[in-house]
Design an enzyme around this catalytic site. Sequence first.
Site, short mmCIF file in Angstrom:
data_model
loop_
_atom_site.label_atom_id
_atom_site.label_comp_id
_atom_site.label_asym_id
_atom_site.label_seq_id
_atom_site.Cartn_x
_atom_site.Cartn_y
_atom_site.Cartn_z
N ASP A 1 31.64 37.10 47.22
CA ASP A 1 32.50 36.87 45.96
C ASP A 1 32.20 38.38 44.86
O ASP A 1 30.96 38.32 44.62
CB ASP A 1 32.21 35.46 45.52
CG ASP A 1 32.45 35.09 44.50
OD1 ASP A 1 33.81 34.44 44.89
OD2 ASP A 1 32.93 35.38 43.03
N ASP B 1 29.76 31.55 42.87
CA ASP B 1 31.21 30.96 43.67
C ASP B 1 30.43 31.41 45.14
O ASP B 1 30.82 31.04 45.95
CB ASP B 1 32.04 32.09 43.28
CG ASP B 1 32.79 31.48 41.93
OD1 ASP B 1 32.54 30.36 41.88
OD2 ASP B 1 33.85 31.72 41.52
N GLU C 1 33.51 39.43 40.73
CA GLU C 1 34.65 39.33 39.95
C GLU C 1 34.76 40.39 39.67
O GLU C 1 34.36 41.45 39.93
CB GLU C 1 33.88 38.87 38.80
CG GLU C 1 33.42 37.41 39.46
CD GLU C 1 34.16 36.68 39.37
OE1 GLU C 1 35.07 35.79 38.57
OE2 GLU C 1 33.46 36.12 39.92
N HIS D 1 32.77 30.58 38.37
CA HIS D 1 33.87 32.43 38.22
C HIS D 1 33.16 33.67 37.74
O HIS D 1 32.73 33.95 36.58
CB HIS D 1 35.13 31.76 36.84
CG HIS D 1 36.27 30.94 36.98
ND1 HIS D 1 36.47 31.24 38.32
CD2 HIS D 1 36.59 30.10 36.87
CE1 HIS D 1 37.67 29.88 38.49
NE2 HIS D 1 37.16 29.27 37.42
#
Length: 451
Positions: A6, A149, A8, A144
Site C-alpha cells: 500500500d 491499509d 500514500e 489512509h
Amino acid sequence: MYAIIDIETTGTSYKNGKITEIAILIHDGTGIVEEFTTLINPEQKIPYRIQQLTGINNRMVEDAPKFYEVAKKIVEMTDDRIFVAHSVNFDYNFIRQEFKYLGYDFRCEKLCTVKLSRKLIPYRRSYSLGKLCEELSITNPQRHRALGDAVATAKLFEMLLAIDPNPTEISLQGLNSNLTPQTIKNLPEETGVYYFLDGDKNIIYIGKSLNIKSRVMTHLTNCTTKRALEMKNKVTEIDYEVTGSELIALLLESHEISKHLPLYNRAQRRTMFNHGLFYWMDDDGYIRFRISKLNDEENDTPLTTYNSQVAAKNFLFAITEELQLCQKLCGLYSTKNSCFQYKIKECHGACIGEESPDDYNARAQKLVKRYLYKNESFLVLDKGRSDEECSVVQIENGRYRGFGFAEKDINGFDAISILCDCVKPHTENKYVHSIIRGYISRHPSLKIIKL
C-alpha cells in the site's frame, strides 16, 4: 509468495503525483513473514486536502529518504513475488512510474483484492477497503496510512485465501481457453496496438490502448454481448506492437484497420471516432458547420472526430457560446427564420442576414484554425518506445507522409534530414488528418518542427 503493498501519494494520478509513504508485507500464504514501511520524500509539495486525508504533511517527509534511496529494497522484496494490493493498478502504476524516472523497468505479476473480493464474496454494498473492513470486522486504526491499509489488506487477503487458496487461477477464470495464462502474462503494459487472430491466423480484431495488457484483459472477460463472447472465443493468438506514443498508436490502428478490415472492427463500425465535424461555405458566403456520422462513402475530411454524436454536439454547443456563433449555421437549431440564440440576443443575426459574412466568418475561422495545420510541412515529435527514442510524424505539403522512430535529442546540421529519413511511408486515409489535428490540439506542448 505475495508482496502485499500500500502507498500514500501526493495525488491520484501517477503521471504527476509522487509517493509519500510505502508499506510492503511479504506473505507466504499463511501469514506475514517480513515487513517494510517508510515515509518517502516526494520532492514536491503535498496538497492540503491530501494532508487532511492521510495526516502526512510536508514537515514529516522533509528528512525522509527519497524514492531512489529505497528503490533497491523495493525490488528485493517484490522480486519473483505477486504484487497484491486493493485496487492494484493505483499502487502498481505509481511504483512503476517512480522506477521509470530512474530508468528501471519495474514489472510484477499483479493481483487485485477488489476484483478477487467481487468474485469470492459477491453482493457487497461496496468494495472499498474501508467498507469491506467494516462488514468483515477487520480493524484498521490507521486508515489512509500505508502500513495500516496494508495490514488491513493482508487480513482481507487471508479471508479470501480461506475461501480459495489459488487466487491467481481465479483471476484468469472466464478467459478464452485457447489462450495460455503465460500468453496473457507476457503482454506489455505499454501504449500500442494489439491484434486478435483466429485459428486460421486471420486478424479478426485490431485495437489500440495506453495499456495493452489491461485492454486485452477487458476484452477477454467481456461477456456482456453475444458478439463479445463470439469474438473472444475465436481468439487463439494475440500479437501486438508497442508504440510508446498514443499518437502513433492511433495512426497505426487506423492504418492497420484500413489494410486488414478485421471482421469485428467492421462489425462494430468503429466505436472510436465515429462522428466528424465538417465545415463549408454556403451560397450566402457564411461558414457553416455540421456533425455527421463517418462512413466509407464520405468524401470530405472532418476537421476533427468524436466517439459519439452526444460528445460532438456538446462540444459544438459550447463553442458556439464561446465564439458567439449562430446555432442555425452550426446545424444545432433547425428553423427557416432566426435561431433561438438571436431571440435572446446571443446571436448577432447571421441566421437572417443581419450580420455580414465577413464579421461572422472572422469568429467562425477561429474554430476552423484550431484544427487546421499551422504549417504545411512539419514534423511532430512525441514519445518513443523507450527513453532513448522519440516518435516522428511527417506532414509534407499538407499531406500525411507517415511515421517512424529515431534516436532522442538528435543534434547537428543534418538533424532534420535524419528525422525525415526515419519516417516510413503510410497511406493516407480520411481519419489520419483529424487524428493528428485533434492530438496536436489536445497536447499543445508537443514538439513541432517546421520544414
